[in-house]
Scaffold this active site. Sequence first.
Site, PDB file in Angstrom:
ATOM      1  N   ASP A   1       9.406 -12.009  23.902  1.00  0.00           N
ATOM      2  CA  ASP A   1       9.261 -11.268  22.655  1.00  0.00           C
ATOM      3  C   ASP A   1       8.597 -12.238  21.677  1.00  0.00           C
ATOM      4  O   ASP A   1       8.617 -13.465  21.875  1.00  0.00           O
ATOM      5  CB  ASP A   1      10.601 -10.737  22.130  1.00  0.00           C
ATOM      6  CG  ASP A   1      10.384  -9.605  21.116  1.00  0.00           C
ATOM      7  OD1 ASP A   1       9.245  -9.466  20.616  1.00  0.00           O
ATOM      8  OD2 ASP A   1      11.337  -8.870  20.815  1.00  0.00           O
TER       9      ASP A   1
HETATM   10  C1  BGC Z   1       9.493  -6.816  18.629  1.00  0.00           C
HETATM   11  C2  BGC Z   1       8.809  -6.285  19.876  1.00  0.00           C
HETATM   12  C3  BGC Z   1       7.330  -6.152  19.617  1.00  0.00           C
HETATM   13  C4  BGC Z   1       6.789  -7.482  19.189  1.00  0.00           C
HETATM   14  C5  BGC Z   1       5.300  -7.466  18.891  1.00  0.00           C
HETATM   15  C6  BGC Z   1       8.837  -8.061  18.108  1.00  0.00           C
HETATM   16  O1  BGC Z   1       9.357  -8.427  16.882  1.00  0.00           O
HETATM   17  O2  BGC Z   1      10.849  -7.073  18.899  1.00  0.00           O
HETATM   18  O3  BGC Z   1       9.363  -5.056  20.244  1.00  0.00           O
HETATM   19  O4  BGC Z   1       6.684  -5.672  20.754  1.00  0.00           O
HETATM   20  O5  BGC Z   1       7.450  -7.906  18.011  1.00  0.00           O
HETATM   21  O6  BGC Z   1       5.044  -6.760  17.723  1.00  0.00           O
END
Ligand code: BGC
Length: 756
Positions: A231
């Site tokens: 993530d």
């Molecule tokens: C989120 C993800 C997301 C990623 C990219 C993160 O903060 O938890 O779900 O895909 O950011 O935006």
Amino acid sequence: MERDIKALVKQLTIEEKVGLCGGEDWWRLRAVERLGVPSVMVSDGPHGLRKQNDKADHLGVNDSIKAVCFPSACATASSFDEELLYKLGEALGEECQAENVSVILGPAINIKRSPLCGRNFEYMSEDPFLAGKSAAAFIKGVQSKNVGTSLKHFAVNNQEFFRTTVDSVVDERTLREIYLAAFEIAVKEAQPWTVMCSYNKLNGIHASEHQWLLTKVLRDEWGFKGYVVSDWFAVSDRPAALNAGLDLEMPYSGGHNDEALLEAVKDGRVSEAALDAAVERILTKVFEYADNRIKAEFNLDAHHAIAAEIEKESAVLLKNEGSPDNGLLPLKKDQKIVFIGAYAAKPRFQGGGSSHINAYKVTSALEAVKARGVDVAYVEGFPADKDVDDPSALKAAVEAAKQADVAVVFAGLPDAFESEGYDRDHMRLPDCQNTVIAAVAEAQPNVVVVLHNGSPVEAPWIGGVKSVLELYLGGQAVGEAAVALLFGEANPSGKLAETFPLRLEDNPSYENFPGDGKTAQYREGVFVGYRYYDYRKMDALFPFGHGLSYTSFKYGNLKVEKSAVDFITGGETLKVTVDITNTGKVAGKETVQLYVEDKTGAAIRPIRELKGFDKVSLAPSETKQAVFTLDKRSFSWYNVELGDWYCETGDYKIVIGASSRDLRLSATVKVTSHVNPPFHVDWNTTIDALLKDPRTRGLTLELSDKRFGNGPAPEGIASKWAERGYLEATMRNLYMVMGVPYEEVEKIIEAFNKLL
Ligand code: BGC
């Protein structure tokens, strides 16, 4: 085109390989131009394409390209329709191809442990079977267009409170049965190109560094073939993460983590073989995309229409007083109707955060109703974005309701009430909305409430309104779908993918959600959602699986292929069918649910668990079969001692329901397991344990009268105590309490162990 990725990896320098394991920028992977490795892009997801060209940020502050916002997962999971989710995936895959995006970052399938999780709108269900099947269908749809998905957030990320540092403390059985099971189904059935690890720790270890999670379970046990991506900013210790099985770090770490990884490879803390394996996995998917580009048409209006169709199949009719074909809904066009509430003009159709889509247009219910030439009055009643009392707006709403035949209140949660990044404070709608609904219900007997929310809300006014239509966050075409459903052009067919508890305090995680900011203790164990409410025989506002229709369905002719099933190879299956008849006046769809009840008593288990669902579409008077296939897993729980899924030999009930609380038909099957959990008899083994294992039961019974003192209770001892005394007696007790000679007990233990 067949590529030799291994040969390509051999040509890369260590620096290039390290580089390929990290992002180029916010959304792009790195290229190696000299060897023809392209830089591909990934984008959020999951219910639309959030492609940011410049000035990337993941909080949605900067705009992304204009795209189509489809209904969120809270809605689409309520469709219980794998074909529909596949179709949604296909549409997204086409958009990705048209926009040159190699992977869309979704689906998100964390279990809805508490109604308060700020991101529940993006998640699918409180039930892992439903979440897993829905995700698998979505993934297959996207990937049919040669675009990857990123199944997220792996794992046990069920709250936003301190999401990057919190330690989720969960026992293994709960993990396997609830929090990992949805991922397991999706990985095994659909092979997502990527899996995104979560921010949190799991039992003390960051998910990004969790070898057991990312390698042992995900790859070795489930056979995951794609790459694991972090993530965004979830990597703490880069070398440890690579060793654990995390291939790609996103986004660009500023160079620090690349250096740390390079150093670790050079000094041997990370083997070059491990680095090669990570690069190979990443490049396999990069080229799977780059070599298989398809020309995709991306027609915004056509996808807007798909968004409307999906929402029509997903919305849930929660209440409709009267008989199914004579309720307040559907509305009649010649009725005097008033729409009340700002969401009629400005619907809340998506949640905030990384999934936020720059919708190219939004259809409100007011626009949709006008487009049909139907005359409805409208008063705002309350604002869309805040919780403030406005006495004059309230008065106008009540007056308008009095003048009408029917009042339809468009209520919901303002953006600030639920979002990525923080959890909800409570389960209520804004007070100003509850006040308006209650006052309107006082003034008008025919009230419909239409809800726009990503997670359950309390309904203190429920007794005063005749109908409730749950739209969830229904995407940019939500108003079109709402009007089609309200006027009966479409027949509601969604069922709840989660329980609506009566009170927040009823929720099983209540004491432990969200924890103290350091740890979140998952003390309710496997009793999540309906598994808990059923066990505790608690009423819910609306139970899991509930959803009404404008027609009615008769359930009959339950057939279970065989009355006994023998799991010899473990691959045996059991077919179950049931006839569903549309007994009403209009066409409709019914989601038939199959639950399994373990009657063996071998483990503390939920009363019943969802193991199948089938949505059947029926014209009036038509009958069709709902078909289910059960396998060993359908009867099993995770036995930690065995380190595997296990079902005890004995009786299981198969129950067919229209919801988890509207059970219509049942049959019992006898299951024979042919697997025994590990068992070694020693001085502390109880007679109870010896009786329970089929291998030692016979000898135990034989010895019971002679040696184990299973006789009548002596004076002064209740027979129940005598019975417990017998069952709980250990081998040691035989010698110490019952006077069996030591050597003889030794021989008895040996005899038992010979049977195992
Ligand atoms: C989120 C993800 C997301 C990623 C990219 C993160 O903060 O938890 O779900 O895909 O950011 O935006």
